[in-house]
Design a protein around this motif. Structure first.
Motif, PDB file in Angstrom:
ATOM      1  N   SER A   1      -6.714   1.420   4.306  1.00  0.00           N
ATOM      2  CA  SER A   1      -5.425   1.662   4.931  1.00  0.00           C
ATOM      3  C   SER A   1      -5.302   0.713   6.095  1.00  0.00           C
ATOM      4  O   SER A   1      -6.274   0.090   6.507  1.00  0.00           O
TER       5      SER A   1
ATOM      6  N   THR B   1      -1.285  -3.280  -9.585  1.00  0.00           N
ATOM      7  CA  THR B   1      -2.713  -3.558  -9.634  1.00  0.00           C
ATOM      8  C   THR B   1      -2.961  -4.947 -10.197  1.00  0.00           C
ATOM      9  O   THR B   1      -2.143  -5.486 -10.945  1.00  0.00           O
TER      10      THR B   1
ATOM     11  N   ASN C   1      -1.742  -5.857   2.393  1.00  0.00           N
ATOM     12  CA  ASN C   1      -1.120  -4.777   1.624  1.00  0.00           C
ATOM     13  C   ASN C   1      -2.008  -4.201   0.510  1.00  0.00           C
ATOM     14  O   ASN C   1      -1.535  -3.799  -0.533  1.00  0.00           O
ATOM     15  N   VAL C   2      -3.332  -4.148   0.755  1.00  0.00           N
ATOM     16  CA  VAL C   2      -4.270  -3.584  -0.212  1.00  0.00           C
ATOM     17  C   VAL C   2      -4.444  -2.096   0.066  1.00  0.00           C
ATOM     18  O   VAL C   2      -4.713  -1.700   1.192  1.00  0.00           O
ATOM     19  N   ARG C   3      -4.260  -1.290  -0.936  1.00  0.00           N
ATOM     20  CA  ARG C   3      -4.405   0.159  -0.808  1.00  0.00           C
ATOM     21  C   ARG C   3      -5.809   0.615  -1.209  1.00  0.00           C
ATOM     22  O   ARG C   3      -6.389   1.487  -0.599  1.00  0.00           O
ATOM     23  N   ARG C   4      -6.351   0.010  -2.276  1.00  0.00           N
ATOM     24  CA  ARG C   4      -7.653   0.444  -2.795  1.00  0.00           C
ATOM     25  C   ARG C   4      -8.305  -0.715  -3.543  1.00  0.00           C
ATOM     26  O   ARG C   4      -7.626  -1.462  -4.233  1.00  0.00           O
TER      27      ARG C   4
ATOM     28  N   PRO D   1     -11.136   3.064  -0.649  1.00  0.00           N
ATOM     29  CA  PRO D   1      -9.735   3.203  -0.219  1.00  0.00           C
ATOM     30  C   PRO D   1      -9.554   2.493   1.116  1.00  0.00           C
ATOM     31  O   PRO D   1     -10.400   2.587   1.999  1.00  0.00           O
TER      32      PRO D   1
ATOM     33  N   GLU E   1      -5.594  -2.459  -5.952  1.00  0.00           N
ATOM     34  CA  GLU E   1      -4.329  -1.721  -5.975  1.00  0.00           C
ATOM     35  C   GLU E   1      -3.585  -2.070  -4.697  1.00  0.00           C
ATOM     36  O   GLU E   1      -4.089  -1.852  -3.603  1.00  0.00           O
ATOM     37  N   ARG E   2      -2.425  -2.656  -4.852  1.00  0.00           N
ATOM     38  CA  ARG E   2      -1.626  -3.072  -3.701  1.00  0.00           C
ATOM     39  C   ARG E   2      -0.420  -2.165  -3.531  1.00  0.00           C
ATOM     40  O   ARG E   2       0.071  -1.581  -4.491  1.00  0.00           O
ATOM     41  N   GLU E   3       0.064  -2.089  -2.304  1.00  0.00           N
ATOM     42  CA  GLU E   3       1.294  -1.353  -2.025  1.00  0.00           C
ATOM     43  C   GLU E   3       2.460  -2.225  -2.430  1.00  0.00           C
ATOM     44  O   GLU E   3       2.440  -3.440  -2.227  1.00  0.00           O
ATOM     45  N   GLU E   4       3.470  -1.607  -3.018  1.00  0.00           N
ATOM     46  CA  GLU E   4       4.689  -2.329  -3.373  1.00  0.00           C
ATOM     47  C   GLU E   4       5.429  -2.691  -2.096  1.00  0.00           C
ATOM     48  O   GLU E   4       5.623  -1.827  -1.236  1.00  0.00           O
TER      49      GLU E   4
END
Length: 95
Positions: A44, A2, A24-27, A42, A74-77
């Motif tokens: 996707s 984050t 790559n943003v999740r939320r 959120p 919040e980004r995806e790893e």
């Protein structure tokens, strides 16, 4: 992973568009100056354009009402990245 960005209300929509373009943003969560959560969106892969219209309307309304706010992203790893190095099993010395 984050990250948090503090922005004035008039730059809110511009900054969110910039963050989404980075990928790559999740939320995304928008909080007011007191830390109170105003909206959580959120995201996707592929959820842009028409599906985002209600969220953009809400974000625009928030931008008009707040003077300063925080954007929590919040980004995806990325695949293959870890926070720690692998530890060899007992008895292995790496040779």
């Amino acid at each position: 992973m984050t990250e948090e960005h503090r922005v004035p209300g008039e730059n809110l929509v511009r900054k969110i568009k910039e963050i989404i373009r980075e990928g790559n943003v999740r939320r995304i969560t928008i909080r007011n100056e007191d830390g109170k959560e105003l909206i959580e969106v959120p995201l996707s892969i592929g959820v842009v354009g028409t599906l985002m219209l209600p969220a953009w309307a809400a974000i625009g309304a928030i931008a008009a009402l707040v003077t300063n706010c925080s954007i929590v992203v919040e980004r995806e790893e990325p695949e293959g990245e870890t926070n720690s190095a692998p530890v060899p099993a007992d008895g292995e010395d790496g040779r």
